[in-house]
Design an enzyme around this catalytic site. Structure first.
Site, mmCIF file in Angstrom:
data_model
loop_
_atom_site.group_PDB
_atom_site.id
_atom_site.type_symbol
_atom_site.label_atom_id
_atom_site.label_comp_id
_atom_site.label_asym_id
_atom_site.label_seq_id
_atom_site.Cartn_x
_atom_site.Cartn_y
_atom_site.Cartn_z
ATOM 1 N N ASN A 177 0.848 -1.189 0.000
ATOM 2 C CA ASN A 177 0.000 0.000 0.000
ATOM 3 C C ASN A 177 0.885 1.241 0.000
ATOM 4 O O ASN A 177 2.112 1.148 0.030
ATOM 5 C CB ASN A 177 -0.958 -0.024 1.197
ATOM 6 C CG ASN A 177 -0.198 -0.069 2.506
ATOM 7 O OD1 ASN A 177 0.567 0.830 2.805
ATOM 8 N ND2 ASN A 177 -0.372 -1.135 3.266
ATOM 9 N N PRO A 227 -2.586 -11.664 10.292
ATOM 10 C CA PRO A 227 -2.875 -11.462 11.717
ATOM 11 C C PRO A 227 -2.925 -9.967 12.029
ATOM 12 O O PRO A 227 -2.256 -9.171 11.362
ATOM 13 C CB PRO A 227 -1.687 -12.118 12.418
ATOM 14 C CG PRO A 227 -0.600 -12.135 11.401
ATOM 15 C CD PRO A 227 -1.263 -12.230 10.062
ATOM 16 N N ASP A 228 -3.716 -9.602 13.011
ATOM 17 C CA ASP A 228 -3.744 -8.207 13.459
ATOM 18 C C ASP A 228 -2.643 -8.058 14.512
ATOM 19 O O ASP A 228 -2.736 -8.626 15.608
ATOM 20 C CB ASP A 228 -5.117 -7.862 14.040
ATOM 21 C CG ASP A 228 -5.257 -6.363 14.246
ATOM 22 O OD1 ASP A 228 -4.363 -5.778 14.896
ATOM 23 O OD2 ASP A 228 -6.228 -5.785 13.748
ATOM 24 N N ILE A 229 -1.602 -7.325 14.165
ATOM 25 C CA ILE A 229 -0.417 -7.258 15.030
ATOM 26 C C ILE A 229 -0.750 -6.590 16.363
ATOM 27 O O ILE A 229 -0.491 -7.132 17.436
ATOM 28 C CB ILE A 229 0.732 -6.512 14.314
ATOM 29 C CG1 ILE A 229 1.117 -7.281 13.054
ATOM 30 C CG2 ILE A 229 1.936 -6.343 15.241
ATOM 31 C CD1 ILE A 229 2.048 -6.562 12.115
ATOM 32 N N VAL A 230 -1.352 -5.420 16.273
ATOM 33 C CA VAL A 230 -1.602 -4.653 17.501
ATOM 34 C C VAL A 230 -2.570 -5.406 18.419
ATOM 35 O O VAL A 230 -2.377 -5.457 19.640
ATOM 36 C CB VAL A 230 -2.061 -3.209 17.156
ATOM 37 C CG1 VAL A 230 -3.512 -3.130 16.771
ATOM 38 C CG2 VAL A 230 -1.755 -2.246 18.284
ATOM 39 N N PHE A 262 -3.576 3.297 15.602
ATOM 40 C CA PHE A 262 -3.939 4.391 14.689
ATOM 41 C C PHE A 262 -5.117 3.957 13.844
ATOM 42 O O PHE A 262 -5.277 2.772 13.572
ATOM 43 C CB PHE A 262 -2.747 4.765 13.790
ATOM 44 C CG PHE A 262 -1.784 5.637 14.499
ATOM 45 C CD1 PHE A 262 -0.956 5.113 15.463
ATOM 46 C CD2 PHE A 262 -1.739 6.995 14.233
ATOM 47 C CE1 PHE A 262 -0.083 5.927 16.164
ATOM 48 C CE2 PHE A 262 -0.874 7.815 14.925
ATOM 49 C CZ PHE A 262 -0.044 7.284 15.897
HETATM 50 O O1 C5P Z 1 -8.058 -2.278 11.473
HETATM 51 P P1 C5P Z 1 -7.228 -1.142 10.998
HETATM 52 O O2 C5P Z 1 -6.187 -1.566 9.992
HETATM 53 O O3 C5P Z 1 -7.950 0.058 10.590
HETATM 54 O O4 C5P Z 1 -6.461 -0.731 12.344
HETATM 55 C C1 C5P Z 1 -5.440 0.165 12.348
HETATM 56 C C2 C5P Z 1 -4.529 -0.085 13.520
HETATM 57 O O5 C5P Z 1 -4.259 -1.469 13.696
HETATM 58 C C3 C5P Z 1 -3.186 0.544 13.291
HETATM 59 O O6 C5P Z 1 -2.657 0.892 14.564
HETATM 60 C C4 C5P Z 1 -2.407 -0.571 12.628
HETATM 61 O O7 C5P Z 1 -1.010 -0.392 12.758
HETATM 62 C C5 C5P Z 1 -2.901 -1.771 13.383
HETATM 63 N N1 C5P Z 1 -2.917 -3.020 12.608
HETATM 64 C C6 C5P Z 1 -2.068 -4.037 12.928
HETATM 65 N N2 C5P Z 1 -2.105 -5.229 12.238
HETATM 66 C C7 C5P Z 1 -2.963 -5.388 11.222
HETATM 67 C C8 C5P Z 1 -3.831 -4.340 10.871
HETATM 68 C C9 C5P Z 1 -3.774 -3.181 11.574
HETATM 69 O O8 C5P Z 1 -1.262 -3.897 13.862
HETATM 70 N N3 C5P Z 1 -2.957 -6.525 10.558
#
Ligand code: C5P
Length: 421
Positions: free
Chosen positions: A223, A319-322, A337
């Protein structure tokens, strides 16, 4: 693009130029010091003026050049005592034998020797002279006296000299001298930040930039994130005294001063490294990365060949890291964010809860003047309910200023009494 927040615009340097052929190098030194943001005033001895004119230094420093001790006109502008107080550092470069001898003896018969006695600022001397004069016993004796008196002596370099001799006595290059001055102030600032900064003693991990998800050995999905916001936050956290690790996706940005950078590519790698950092110790985790939501289910081992009008690539969720870090039992203070194009606050508040964050900073990316590749940003910060803190609007400002305000918000939340839920 650099994110060095060590701005030295409030630091004043007196560059004292004495007689010697190396005086020409001091002209470049003024430029380099100005490049770092220092305010520079030049003092010249009579000897120096035989080699280079005050006008040169006036033009380069943007300030009048000081040459006389008791000239009523010059004293009316900035008298010698005032000048001695103005300085945060006096750098004598080149420093002649004569000046070194005067300093050693405590004479005060010209402007520079008087300043030396009248200042509380650190004094550095960069001797430059013929190798025989450098080695002469009186010179070495005087230098020892200076060192005993707390003067920092920058050793001359060896090499061929203007007079044809070869040996010790060359002034270091202006770039080196300017860098030494910068490092000195940087270390002093860092020492203060580590003790009194808003994030003093904290370990901060920041994810930044995009991730890159391979399709085959030559293609990927990614992106447009530039990583600027995350890098600015890393610099601001460092300036606030934190130990900062930056997990950076593929971006073309310089590493902020003092920050430990680990380059990662895919979301899986970013998560692995985040978990590793958590084990090493992390007090605050800031997720600014624009992580790709999906990755290719099966990365082709070889370059996919053109065939047919359509190509289907199957994607699986990353995976969603945060959110993963926030689920860990010993979790840091979590900052996320959100970039939205509508219902900004509603969506952001939803993510704060869904991802179990402590704080979320959201911006409206439908606005053309902020976000993404822009150097400016505006945000609203929300805190988790248990902090009982009001949301904060961060008005449109440079990403550096926004980063600074985010550091303040993190500090405030960390120090906020949390009511038991
Ligand atoms: O769900 P969304 O992408 O809008 O959420 C944004 C937040 O989640 C940001 O802080 C982004 O760095 C984190 N994020 C993450 N891992 C992902 C997707 C988003 O850590 N796979």
């Amino acid at each position: 693009m650099s994110f060095d927040l060590s701005v030295f615009s409030n630091k004043n340097i007196i560059l004292a130029v004495t007689g010697g052929i190396a005086a020409y190098k001091s002209a470049i030194l003024v430029r380099r010091l100005k490049d770092y943001g220092f305010n520079v005033r030049v003092v010249m001895t009579k000897g120096a003026q035989a080699f280079i004119t005050p006008l040169t230094f006036q033009a380069l420093s943007g300030n009048p050049v000081h040459t006389e001790l008791l000239d009523p006109e010059a004293e009316a502008g900035m008298g010698h005592i005032e000048l001695a107080r103005w300085a945060d550092l006096i750098l004598v470069a080149p420093a002649s034998c004569d000046t070194i001898a005067k300093f050693g003896a405590g004479l005060a018969d010209d402007l520079l020797s008087t300043l030396y006695l009248a200042t509380k600022a650190p004094v550095w001397v960069a001797p430059a002279m013929n190798q025989q004069m450098w080695a002469a016993k009186p010179t070495q004796r005087n230098l020892n006296t200076l060192v005993e008196d707390g003067v920092h002596v920058i050793m001359p370099e060896a090499g061929s000299q203007a007079c044809g001799d070869v040996g010790l006595g060359r002034m270091p290059e202006p770039e080196d001298l300017a860098e030494q001055v910068k490092n000195y102030f940087h270390q002093a600032q860092r020492a203060i930040a580590e003790k009194f900064g808003l994030l003093a003693g904290k370990r901060v991990v920041i994810t930044a930039g995009p991730t890159r998800e391979a399709i085959d050995p030559v293609r990927y999905i990614s992106n447009h994130s530039t990583g600027k916001m995350g890098f600015a936050i890393a610099a601001a956290c460092y300036s606030a005294g934190a130990k900062v690790t930056l997990l950076a996706g593929p971006v073309s940005l310089d590493t902020p001063n003092g920050v430990r950078r680990i380059n990662v590519s895919s979301a899986i790698k970013m998560l692995d490294e985040s978990m590793h950092q958590l084990e090493e110790g992390c007090d605050v985790f800031i997720a600014t990365a624009a992580v790709a939501d999906y990755r290719v289910a099966e990365v082709a081992e070889h370059k996919i060949k053109k065939a047919g009008d359509e190509l289907n690539v199957s994607l699986v969720k990353n995976p969603d890291i945060v959110a993963t870090i926030a689920q860990q039992s010993k979790r840091p203070f979590m900052v996320g964010f959100a970039a939205e194009t509508r219902n900004v606050e509603e969506y952001a508040a939803g993510k704060l809860v869904a991802k179990k964050l402590d704080m979320i900073a959201c911006n409206d990316v439908s606005r053309a003047d902020i976000g993404f590749a822009s150097d400016q940003n505006a945000m609203t910060v929300f805190f988790a309910e248990q902090y009982q803190m009001e949301k904060r609007d961060l008005e449109k400002a440079s990403k550096q200023e926004i980063a600074q305000q985010l550091v303040e918000a993190i500090h405030d939340a960390l120090h906020h009494e949390i009511e038991p839920i």
